[in-house]
Write a protein that holds these residues in place. Sequence first.
Motif, PDB file in Angstrom:
ATOM      1  N   GLY A  55     -54.365 -51.987   5.875  1.00 29.89           N
ATOM      2  CA  GLY A  55     -53.208 -51.389   6.543  1.00 29.89           C
ATOM      3  C   GLY A  55     -53.405 -49.898   6.680  1.00 29.89           C
ATOM      4  N   ARG A  56     -52.761 -49.310   7.720  1.00 31.16           N
ATOM      5  CA  ARG A  56     -52.900 -47.885   8.004  1.00 31.16           C
ATOM      6  C   ARG A  56     -51.533 -47.213   8.075  1.00 31.16           C
ATOM      7  NH1 ARG A  56     -57.187 -45.604  10.034  1.00 31.16           N
ATOM      8  NH2 ARG A  56     -55.951 -44.284  11.427  1.00 31.16           N
ATOM      9  N   SER A  57     -51.477 -45.973   7.566  1.00 29.02           N
ATOM     10  CA  SER A  57     -50.284 -45.143   7.634  1.00 29.02           C
ATOM     11  C   SER A  57     -49.124 -45.837   6.935  1.00 29.02           C
ATOM     12  CB  SER A  57     -49.974 -44.809   9.095  1.00 29.02           C
ATOM     13  OG  SER A  57     -49.022 -43.794   9.169  1.00 29.02           O
ATOM     14  N   GLY A  79     -55.798 -46.961   5.228  1.00 32.21           N
ATOM     15  CA  GLY A  79     -56.116 -45.852   6.123  1.00 32.21           C
ATOM     16  C   GLY A  79     -54.959 -44.872   6.197  1.00 32.21           C
ATOM     17  N   VAL A  80     -55.246 -43.596   6.023  1.00 33.83           N
ATOM     18  CA  VAL A  80     -54.241 -42.518   5.988  1.00 33.83           C
ATOM     19  C   VAL A  80     -52.913 -43.021   5.394  1.00 33.83           C
ATOM     20  CG1 VAL A  80     -55.194 -41.019   7.777  1.00 33.83           C
ATOM     21  CG2 VAL A  80     -53.760 -42.924   8.460  1.00 33.83           C
ATOM     22  N   PRO A  81     -52.935 -43.512   4.157  1.00 35.13           N
ATOM     23  CA  PRO A  81     -51.759 -44.204   3.623  1.00 35.13           C
ATOM     24  C   PRO A  81     -50.622 -43.246   3.266  1.00 35.13           C
ATOM     25  CG  PRO A  81     -53.431 -44.009   1.927  1.00 35.13           C
ATOM     26  CD  PRO A  81     -54.059 -43.502   3.192  1.00 35.13           C
ATOM     27  N   ASN A  95     -60.754 -53.723  -5.738  1.00 31.15           N
ATOM     28  CA  ASN A  95     -61.513 -52.625  -5.149  1.00 31.15           C
ATOM     29  C   ASN A  95     -60.712 -52.011  -4.000  1.00 31.15           C
ATOM     30  OD1 ASN A  95     -64.068 -53.149  -6.686  1.00 31.15           O
ATOM     31  ND2 ASN A  95     -63.896 -55.105  -5.597  1.00 31.15           N
ATOM     32  N   ILE A  96     -60.640 -50.678  -3.950  1.00 31.30           N
ATOM     33  CA  ILE A  96     -59.792 -49.994  -2.971  1.00 31.30           C
ATOM     34  C   ILE A  96     -60.597 -48.914  -2.253  1.00 31.30           C
ATOM     35  CG2 ILE A  96     -57.691 -48.653  -2.606  1.00 31.30           C
ATOM     36  CD1 ILE A  96     -56.630 -49.805  -5.262  1.00 31.30           C
ATOM     37  N   LEU A  97     -60.526 -48.893  -0.917  1.00 31.54           N
ATOM     38  CA  LEU A  97     -61.080 -47.821  -0.105  1.00 31.54           C
ATOM     39  C   LEU A  97     -59.918 -47.118   0.583  1.00 31.54           C
ATOM     40  CD1 LEU A  97     -63.372 -46.248   1.350  1.00 31.54           C
ATOM     41  CD2 LEU A  97     -63.310 -48.035   3.110  1.00 31.54           C
ATOM     42  N   VAL A  98     -59.818 -45.796   0.391  1.00 30.09           N
ATOM     43  CA  VAL A  98     -58.770 -44.989   1.018  1.00 30.09           C
ATOM     44  C   VAL A  98     -59.438 -43.994   1.959  1.00 30.09           C
ATOM     45  CG1 VAL A  98     -56.882 -43.361   0.651  1.00 30.09           C
ATOM     46  CG2 VAL A  98     -57.266 -45.218  -0.988  1.00 30.09           C
ATOM     47  N   THR A  99     -58.961 -43.922   3.200  1.00 27.68           N
ATOM     48  CA  THR A  99     -59.487 -42.947   4.161  1.00 27.68           C
ATOM     49  C   THR A  99     -58.364 -42.015   4.592  1.00 27.68           C
ATOM     50  OG1 THR A  99     -59.054 -44.346   6.095  1.00 27.68           O
ATOM     51  CG2 THR A  99     -61.183 -44.604   5.007  1.00 27.68           C
ATOM     52  N   ALA A 100     -58.742 -40.800   5.009  1.00 29.58           N
ATOM     53  CA  ALA A 100     -57.756 -39.805   5.430  1.00 29.58           C
ATOM     54  C   ALA A 100     -58.367 -38.930   6.525  1.00 29.58           C
ATOM     55  CB  ALA A 100     -57.314 -38.957   4.234  1.00 29.58           C
ATOM     56  N   GLY A 116     -55.248 -34.327  11.836  1.00 30.61           N
ATOM     57  CA  GLY A 116     -54.363 -35.204  12.593  1.00 30.61           C
ATOM     58  C   GLY A 116     -53.005 -35.347  11.949  1.00 30.61           C
ATOM     59  N   ARG A 117     -52.008 -35.529  12.797  1.00 30.67           N
ATOM     60  CA  ARG A 117     -50.681 -35.905  12.323  1.00 30.67           C
ATOM     61  C   ARG A 117     -50.396 -37.285  12.883  1.00 30.67           C
ATOM     62  NH1 ARG A 117     -46.321 -35.054  15.851  1.00 30.67           N
ATOM     63  NH2 ARG A 117     -46.945 -34.385  17.930  1.00 30.67           N
ATOM     64  N   CYS A 118     -49.466 -37.991  12.298  1.00 30.69           N
ATOM     65  CA  CYS A 118     -49.231 -39.383  12.687  1.00 30.69           C
ATOM     66  C   CYS A 118     -47.837 -39.520  13.285  1.00 30.69           C
ATOM     67  CB  CYS A 118     -49.380 -40.273  11.463  1.00 30.69           C
ATOM     68  SG  CYS A 118     -49.357 -42.022  11.863  1.00 30.69           S
ATOM     69  N   PRO A 119     -47.711 -39.483  14.606  1.00 30.60           N
ATOM     70  CA  PRO A 119     -46.389 -39.589  15.232  1.00 30.60           C
ATOM     71  C   PRO A 119     -45.910 -41.028  15.230  1.00 30.60           C
ATOM     72  CG  PRO A 119     -48.061 -39.477  16.917  1.00 30.60           C
ATOM     73  CD  PRO A 119     -48.779 -39.409  15.603  1.00 30.60           C
ATOM     74  N   LEU A 120     -45.420 -41.478  14.092  1.00 33.74           N
ATOM     75  CA  LEU A 120     -45.143 -42.902  13.924  1.00 33.74           C
ATOM     76  C   LEU A 120     -44.094 -43.415  14.894  1.00 33.74           C
ATOM     77  CD1 LEU A 120     -45.282 -43.025  10.070  1.00 33.74           C
ATOM     78  CD2 LEU A 120     -46.722 -44.322  11.600  1.00 33.74           C
ATOM     79  N   ASP A 121     -43.149 -42.566  15.239  1.00 40.33           N
ATOM     80  CA  ASP A 121     -42.133 -43.079  16.148  1.00 40.33           C
ATOM     81  C   ASP A 121     -41.478 -41.933  16.887  1.00 40.33           C
ATOM     82  OD1 ASP A 121     -40.169 -44.377  17.462  1.00 40.33           O
ATOM     83  OD2 ASP A 121     -39.014 -44.949  15.698  1.00 40.33           O
ATOM     84  N   LEU A 122     -41.831 -41.748  18.143  1.00 37.98           N
ATOM     85  CA  LEU A 122     -41.136 -40.787  18.990  1.00 37.98           C
ATOM     86  C   LEU A 122     -39.977 -41.458  19.722  1.00 37.98           C
ATOM     87  CD1 LEU A 122     -44.144 -38.753  20.344  1.00 37.98           C
ATOM     88  CD2 LEU A 122     -42.753 -38.379  18.331  1.00 37.98           C
TER      89      LEU A 122
END
Length: 539
Positions: A437-439, A462-464, A515-520, A524-530
């Motif tokens: 899952g991301r964000s 991803g970018v959690p 096992n966990i992989l986290v990316t960031a 960038g900013r995350c415009p989740l809902d405009l």
Amino acid sequence: MPTGPDAPVEHIILDENVKAEGHDYYSIGAFKVSPNNKLVAYAEDTKGDEIYTVYVIDSASGQYVGQPLKGITSDIEWAGDDHLVYITMDSILRPDKVWLHKLGSDQSSDACLYHEKDDTFSLGLQASESKKYLFVGSGSKNTSFIFYLDTSKQNKELAVLTPRVYGIDTTASHRGNHFFITRRSDEFYNSELVACPLDNVAETTVLLPHRESVKIQDIQLFDNHIAVYERENGLPKVTVYRLPAIGETIGQLQGGRTIDFIDPTYAVDPEESQFHSTVLRFHYSSMRTPPSVYDYDMDSGESVLKKIKPVLGGYDASNYVTERKWAAAADGTQIPMSILYRKDLVKLDGSDPLLLYGYGSYEICIDPSFRGSRFSLVDRGFIYVIAHIRGGGEMGRKWYEDGKLLKKKNTFTDFVDCAEHLIQNKYCSKEKLCVNGRSAGGLLMGAVLNMRPDLFKAAVAGVPFVDVVTTMLDPTIPLTTAEWEEWGDPRKEEYYYYMKSYSPVDNVAAQEYPNILVTAGLNGRCPLDLHLKKTLVGC
């Protein structure tokens, strides 16, 4: 394209590869052609922070016209051949001001058409299909209202189309002597479609009434038709209606024709179509059907495949299976899942590896569209599954409301219940189950790993969004204030303790995690809902 000695010569207006030279990051966020087709305005981002510079060029010569507009969003539209309308952001990156720019003038002299001072609201901008009106919308998670601008008038001012009423959410378009408006409230939560005369916007006629089982998601207008993009039973659908001639009385729509699709699960989205045409163009794909563009004749009801994206490596869709299954949540709610696997590799005896993806926020629909990158796993025997959990919008507005604020934990338990259903039905085992899952989907990952670390072998986040309480307590962080209607305002005790009960960083325990992989990212900013029509973006 025509060929031969009289064929038109291809003319490159903008080469993004050339523009990107010398930049570590480069993206075009908007490309808008003026009404007379002589000028192009494009929005450029060279940092990845989604703060754009807009340039205007002559479409024939490629020469720049005037000075660039700096520090704006990618929302730009032409208001005639010599004016642009654009939006800027405040210090927390909230789109808060809409401006009118006259070509050739300095940006410092631009007129501010509207300033949204409520920091839970953000602005959006859209042109009508007829190109005769621009719509400026201001919206929060629960409320939106609309201004309109007549591009043909010399006096370019905003007028109110729909008023600001808490809990009522509206979108708009135009055809002939009517505005067409979708509106949602607690009473008609899946939206209704109405029309109003241009000279009396308060006088509305219901074209499509609210239906409990069908959610109106979008509309696309034409001279003689309207295409309504809806959702029913979790699947998108497109229904086309013929409209009365312009000037005739308009009433409730009857006799719509619904387009047929071939896969059990799929994604369908509008493509840009010609307003004066009888052809609706749409984009279709499924987890096994590559992206395809169709032209649908709204008079005859015939669809013609115009283009399908080639997939390299000898791809054959008949090698793959797509399924739609349902998992029972703890409260009895049925959760839809979309499934993809290669039929000659998967055994379905519990020994297969499986990747389960989830999001479940902002009323965003994670439709099962085609992604070529999935086949790196699927062609090695993985099963790929999307869990359409509450908090998304797949099953209508109430599906979203049952997975937000003080019901947010439904999102997490739905995901766990989907995972257990897949194990019980021999799609995989705990030792072969991976999740992604991301964000806001990264928040989902953190929450379910804290709840049930024994259930998963590996997780990719991803970018959690994992520090929920601390983030929501700080209104100076970009995008935070607009999020209070999604997660809750932790300055209020009830929300504070509920959010803290699932916030991933606040619930890490001394237990064995998978096992966990986290990316960031860096910029960038995350415009989740405009929130506004056709600007809803999920990261």
